[in-house]
Design a protein around this motif. Structure first.
Motif, PDB file in Angstrom:
ATOM      1  N   TYR A  36       5.875  -2.629   3.606  1.00 52.17           N
ATOM      2  CA  TYR A  36       5.609  -1.270   3.666  1.00 52.17           C
ATOM      3  C   TYR A  36       6.367  -0.467   3.930  1.00 52.17           C
ATOM      4  O   TYR A  36       7.977  -0.936   5.023  1.00 52.17           O
ATOM      5  CB  TYR A  36       4.223  -0.277   4.818  1.00 52.17           C
ATOM      6  N   THR A  37       7.231   1.175   3.732  1.00 47.20           N
ATOM      7  CA  THR A  37       7.935   1.295   4.300  1.00 47.20           C
ATOM      8  C   THR A  37       7.708   2.083   5.941  1.00 47.20           C
ATOM      9  O   THR A  37       5.973   1.734   6.387  1.00 47.20           O
ATOM     10  CB  THR A  37       8.041   2.982   4.028  1.00 47.20           C
ATOM     11  N   ASP A  38       8.246   2.484   6.808  1.00 46.41           N
ATOM     12  CA  ASP A  38       7.708   2.483   8.442  1.00 46.41           C
ATOM     13  C   ASP A  38       7.185   3.597   8.711  1.00 46.41           C
ATOM     14  O   ASP A  38       7.326   3.535   9.506  1.00 46.41           O
ATOM     15  CB  ASP A  38       9.496   2.926   9.295  1.00 46.41           C
ATOM     16  N   ASP A  39       7.086   4.968   7.782  1.00 46.39           N
ATOM     17  CA  ASP A  39       6.213   5.466   7.800  1.00 46.39           C
ATOM     18  C   ASP A  39       4.555   5.349   7.478  1.00 46.39           C
ATOM     19  O   ASP A  39       3.855   6.191   7.633  1.00 46.39           O
ATOM     20  CB  ASP A  39       7.130   7.218   7.462  1.00 46.39           C
ATOM     21  N   PHE A  40       4.747   4.471   6.934  1.00 42.69           N
ATOM     22  CA  PHE A  40       2.823   4.643   6.511  1.00 42.69           C
ATOM     23  C   PHE A  40       1.611   4.439   7.311  1.00 42.69           C
ATOM     24  O   PHE A  40       2.203   4.195   8.595  1.00 42.69           O
ATOM     25  CB  PHE A  40       3.476   2.783   5.666  1.00 42.69           C
ATOM     26  N   PHE A  41       0.326   5.043   6.671  1.00 42.13           N
ATOM     27  CA  PHE A  41      -0.447   4.931   7.834  1.00 42.13           C
ATOM     28  C   PHE A  41      -1.556   4.249   6.566  1.00 42.13           C
ATOM     29  O   PHE A  41      -1.309   3.795   5.807  1.00 42.13           O
ATOM     30  CB  PHE A  41      -0.860   6.381   8.024  1.00 42.13           C
ATOM     31  N   ASP A  47     -10.649   5.231  12.875  1.00 38.57           N
ATOM     32  CA  ASP A  47      -8.759   6.218  13.685  1.00 38.57           C
ATOM     33  C   ASP A  47      -7.702   5.946  11.968  1.00 38.57           C
ATOM     34  O   ASP A  47      -8.183   5.731  10.502  1.00 38.57           O
ATOM     35  CB  ASP A  47      -8.143   4.835  14.151  1.00 38.57           C
ATOM     36  N   VAL A  48      -7.166   6.664  12.629  1.00 34.77           N
ATOM     37  CA  VAL A  48      -5.870   7.197  11.661  1.00 34.77           C
ATOM     38  C   VAL A  48      -4.602   5.749  12.164  1.00 34.77           C
ATOM     39  O   VAL A  48      -4.272   6.987  13.297  1.00 34.77           O
ATOM     40  CB  VAL A  48      -5.693   8.125  11.007  1.00 34.77           C
ATOM     41  N   ALA A  49      -3.595   4.920  11.856  1.00 30.80           N
ATOM     42  CA  ALA A  49      -2.595   4.243  12.716  1.00 30.80           C
ATOM     43  C   ALA A  49      -1.657   5.044  12.236  1.00 30.80           C
ATOM     44  O   ALA A  49      -1.338   5.004  10.336  1.00 30.80           O
ATOM     45  CB  ALA A  49      -2.955   3.361  12.751  1.00 30.80           C
ATOM     46  N   THR A  50      -0.503   5.358  12.048  1.00 32.41           N
ATOM     47  CA  THR A  50       1.137   5.878  11.661  1.00 32.41           C
ATOM     48  C   THR A  50       2.261   4.892  12.012  1.00 32.41           C
ATOM     49  O   THR A  50       1.717   4.934  13.601  1.00 32.41           O
ATOM     50  CB  THR A  50       0.954   6.994  11.231  1.00 32.41           C
ATOM     51  N   GLY A  51       2.887   4.753  11.428  1.00 26.53           N
ATOM     52  CA  GLY A  51       3.988   3.194  11.839  1.00 26.53           C
ATOM     53  C   GLY A  51       3.770   1.813  12.565  1.00 26.53           C
ATOM     54  O   GLY A  51       2.600   1.215  12.636  1.00 26.53           O
ATOM     55  N   TYR A  52       4.747   1.083  12.332  1.00 23.93           N
ATOM     56  CA  TYR A  52       4.294  -0.363  12.652  1.00 23.93           C
ATOM     57  C   TYR A  52       3.371  -0.932  13.910  1.00 23.93           C
ATOM     58  O   TYR A  52       2.448  -1.968  13.254  1.00 23.93           O
ATOM     59  CB  TYR A  52       5.652  -1.298  12.925  1.00 23.93           C
ATOM     60  N   SER A  60      -5.338  -5.438  14.503  1.00 20.58           N
ATOM     61  CA  SER A  60      -6.132  -5.953  15.760  1.00 20.58           C
ATOM     62  C   SER A  60      -7.492  -5.928  16.470  1.00 20.58           C
ATOM     63  O   SER A  60      -8.611  -6.577  16.557  1.00 20.58           O
ATOM     64  CB  SER A  60      -5.454  -6.372  16.910  1.00 20.58           C
ATOM     65  N   ARG A  61      -7.620  -4.975  16.460  1.00 22.75           N
ATOM     66  CA  ARG A  61      -8.989  -3.812  16.235  1.00 22.75           C
ATOM     67  C   ARG A  61      -9.635  -4.764  15.081  1.00 22.75           C
ATOM     68  O   ARG A  61     -11.439  -4.793  15.516  1.00 22.75           O
ATOM     69  CB  ARG A  61      -9.165  -2.497  16.930  1.00 22.75           C
ATOM     70  N   VAL A  62      -9.704  -4.236  13.782  1.00 22.93           N
ATOM     71  CA  VAL A  62     -10.584  -3.940  13.187  1.00 22.93           C
ATOM     72  C   VAL A  62     -10.822  -6.259  12.555  1.00 22.93           C
ATOM     73  O   VAL A  62     -11.843  -6.301  13.313  1.00 22.93           O
ATOM     74  CB  VAL A  62      -9.756  -4.112  11.455  1.00 22.93           C
ATOM     75  N   GLN A  63      -9.706  -6.840  13.367  1.00 23.75           N
ATOM     76  CA  GLN A  63     -10.342  -7.659  12.889  1.00 23.75           C
ATOM     77  C   GLN A  63     -10.848  -8.238  14.325  1.00 23.75           C
ATOM     78  O   GLN A  63     -12.507  -9.187  14.136  1.00 23.75           O
ATOM     79  CB  GLN A  63      -9.053  -8.963  13.466  1.00 23.75           C
TER      80      GLN A  63
END
Length: 66
Positions: A36-41, A47-52, A60-63
């Motif tokens: 992925y690029t460093d700005d992927f989401f 939630d929406v998560a951006t960045g590594y 981790s939460r989903v798992q």
């Protein structure tokens, strides 16, 4: 599609599954830049998560929830 393009695509898919099925966020983060690029989401129902770092936390939460 050319055979080498198919190989590259399969390698990306394989790495994607390693990331999403992995149990260690630090390993996920180390592998993100290979896929992925460093700005992927990533977005899910909560939630929406951006960045590594944030995406690793979302994974981790989903798992834990599933």
């Amino acid at each position: 599609m050319h055979a080498s393009a198919l190989l590259v695509a399969q390698q990306l898919i394989d790495k994607h599954f390693v990331i999403w099925n992995g149990a260690h966020p630090e390993q996920q983060i180390a592998t993100f830049s290979e896929v992925y690029t460093d700005d992927f989401f990533v977005a899910d129902y909560a939630d929406v998560a951006t960045g590594y770092q944030n995406v690793a936390a979302l994974i981790s939460r989903v798992q834990r929830e599933h």
